[in-house]
Design a protein around this motif. Structure first.
Motif, mmCIF file in Angstrom:
data_model
loop_
_atom_site.group_PDB
_atom_site.id
_atom_site.type_symbol
_atom_site.label_atom_id
_atom_site.label_comp_id
_atom_site.label_asym_id
_atom_site.label_seq_id
_atom_site.Cartn_x
_atom_site.Cartn_y
_atom_site.Cartn_z
ATOM 1 N N VAL A 17 0.823 -1.215 0.000
ATOM 2 C CA VAL A 17 0.000 0.000 0.000
ATOM 3 C C VAL A 17 0.855 1.263 0.000
ATOM 4 O O VAL A 17 0.605 2.212 -0.766
ATOM 5 C CB VAL A 17 -0.960 -0.005 1.217
ATOM 6 N N LEU A 18 1.867 1.311 0.851
ATOM 7 C CA LEU A 18 2.703 2.512 0.916
ATOM 8 C C LEU A 18 3.490 2.705 -0.375
ATOM 9 O O LEU A 18 3.520 3.806 -0.945
ATOM 10 C CB LEU A 18 3.661 2.416 2.109
ATOM 11 N N GLN A 68 1.723 4.104 -3.371
ATOM 12 C CA GLN A 68 1.337 5.516 -3.300
ATOM 13 C C GLN A 68 2.542 6.452 -3.470
ATOM 14 O O GLN A 68 2.361 7.665 -3.554
ATOM 15 C CB GLN A 68 0.673 5.802 -1.957
ATOM 16 N N GLY A 69 3.750 5.888 -3.500
ATOM 17 C CA GLY A 69 4.940 6.724 -3.562
ATOM 18 C C GLY A 69 5.568 6.765 -4.940
ATOM 19 O O GLY A 69 5.180 6.036 -5.860
ATOM 20 N N ARG A 70 6.569 7.643 -5.073
ATOM 21 C CA ARG A 70 7.351 7.766 -6.317
ATOM 22 C C ARG A 70 8.817 7.516 -5.981
ATOM 23 O O ARG A 70 9.387 8.181 -5.111
ATOM 24 C CB ARG A 70 7.195 9.153 -6.940
ATOM 25 N N GLU A 85 5.935 7.366 1.838
ATOM 26 C CA GLU A 85 5.592 6.496 0.711
ATOM 27 C C GLU A 85 6.685 6.520 -0.363
ATOM 28 O O GLU A 85 6.992 5.483 -0.969
ATOM 29 C CB GLU A 85 4.256 6.927 0.102
ATOM 30 N N ASP A 86 7.294 7.704 -0.580
ATOM 31 C CA ASP A 86 8.390 7.795 -1.557
ATOM 32 C C ASP A 86 9.588 6.961 -1.106
ATOM 33 O O ASP A 86 10.253 6.315 -1.927
ATOM 34 C CB ASP A 86 8.834 9.253 -1.727
#
Length: 380
Positions: free
Chosen positions: A219-220, A223-225, A275-276
């Motif tokens: 999930v995390l 959502q990150g880049r 999240e990144d």
């Protein structure tokens, strides 16, 4: 002809103990088929995980001694639970084969796994085979990876090259040529550690989100880049360019390494989110695997099978599939049994080989001087 063994595995991911009961059926032509009878996961409690993590950073002789015996008890409990699930009489089980838990691994300089096998033998009332890695190291090998013998004899294809990528705390790959039959030539089989599996991903999650053990369902990360400059910088480490045989462990990806990893991400991108950071850890793992395949696997590969705890993370699966495209990447369980059981089954197979006085190492994987019977037997 068939034999039933218990396999025990505690991996570098620090998730817990995997216990399996497996029947190995040997055909008249010598081909061996594993039948998984039971698969039990015993997650570590927070206190158990903390003790193991601390021991892998350094502990007193007294604590190592206590933990060795305590872990032997935890492993015995897991074995007992798996036997109960399988519904097999103890008198029908040939032995328990336990990998134990790696405290420190220095490749050809030495290796140390604990989880006292005498305790397992005493508590289960079954012969116990353990200390699989040390004989390979004594013969000049890396002591790892040892799973390739099972990969080659149980899970290879007769018609194409195949990669089996494990995603425990550390990532390791087995490169399998087309193989057919128990007398297949294993000289072309190669295997080596690719770098991190989920140790950086899990470590970052535990640091950033106290109370979370790992990034459930990715999930995390999803959502990150990912932060590309951090990945590129880390991949310049000479270890990734070093040719196999090679191995690594938690002694490389320490708590200090993970803290530095998070700091690098924060410094490289203004407003870097948790999240990144997790996404960067995921893509660093995937890129390290792709780099290993690019550099050290020149053959055309038919498919790639993913196993281990990291294979449950959809973000990591997707990243690996993208970096290894156009190869077909899929979970091990799509073709065989639950991939989380695979390493424990492999060590049960090493125990099966030990009982037959057959070699359990693959020279092209560990670099040992030759084939060796692995493990030490602790009678019940």
């Amino acid at each position: 002809m068939s034999d039933v063994l218990v396999g025990l595995m505690s991996g570098t991911s620090l998730d817990g103990i995997t216990a399996v009961v497996v029947r190995f059926v040997e055909a008249e032509n010598g081909a061996v088929t594993p039948e998984l009878l039971a698969h039990v996961e015993r997650p570590y409690a927070a206190g158990q995980r903390a003790r193991l993590a601390a021991a892998m950073q350094g502990a007193s002789a007294a604590e190592y001694t206590r933990l060795d015996f305590a872990l032997g008890g935890w492993l015995a409990d897991a074995a007992t639970a798996a036997i109960a699930e399988a519904g097999v009489a103890r008198g029908d089980i040939r032995a328990v084969a336990s990998h134990g838990h790696t405290v420190w691994h220095l490749g050809s300089q030495g290796t140390w796994q604990f989880g006292q096998p005498a305790v397992i033998a005493e508590r289960t009332g079954l012969d116990t085979i353990a200390d699989f890695r040390v004989r390979d190291v004594a013969a000049g090998g890396e002591g790892a990876p040892l799973v390739p013998i099972a990969d080659a004899l149980l899970f290879s294809r007769p018609d194409a090259w195949r990669l089996l990528q494990n995603l425990g705390g550390i990532g390791n790959v087995t490169v399998l040529p087309p193989l057919s039959g128990p007398d297949a030539d294993l000289t072309a089989v190669r295997a080596f550690d690719t770098g991190p599996g989920v140790c950086i991903v899990d470590g970052a999650v535990r640091l950033l989100r106290p109370g979370l053990a790992f990034d459930r369902d990715g999930v995390l990360a999803l959502q990150g880049r990912a932060i590309e400059p951090v990945i590129e910088e880390l991949l310049r480490d000479p270890w990734y360019a070093a040719p196999p045989p090679k191995s690594t462990g938690r002694e490389r990806y320490t708590a200090a390494f993970i803290g530095d990893f998070v700091a690098r991400c924060r410094a490289a991108r203004a407003g870097c989110s948790d999240e990144d950071v997790v996404a960067t850890a995921v893509w660093f793992t995937a890129r390290s695997i792709a780099l290993a395949v690019q550099r050290f696997v020149p053959q055309d590969v038919g498919d790639v099978l993913l196993s281990g705890g990291g294979a449950r993370n959809p973000a990591l699966r997707e990243a690996i599939a993208m970096t290894l495209s156009p190869r077909l990447v899929r979970p091990f369980g799509e073709l065989y049994f639950d991939g989380d059981a695979k390493e424990a089954v492999a060590f049960a197979f090493l125990g099966w080989l030990h009982l037959r006085r057959r070699a359990g190492n693959v020279r092209g994987a560990t670099g040992a001087r030759g084939p060796r019977v692995l493990g030490a037997l602790y009678p019940a």
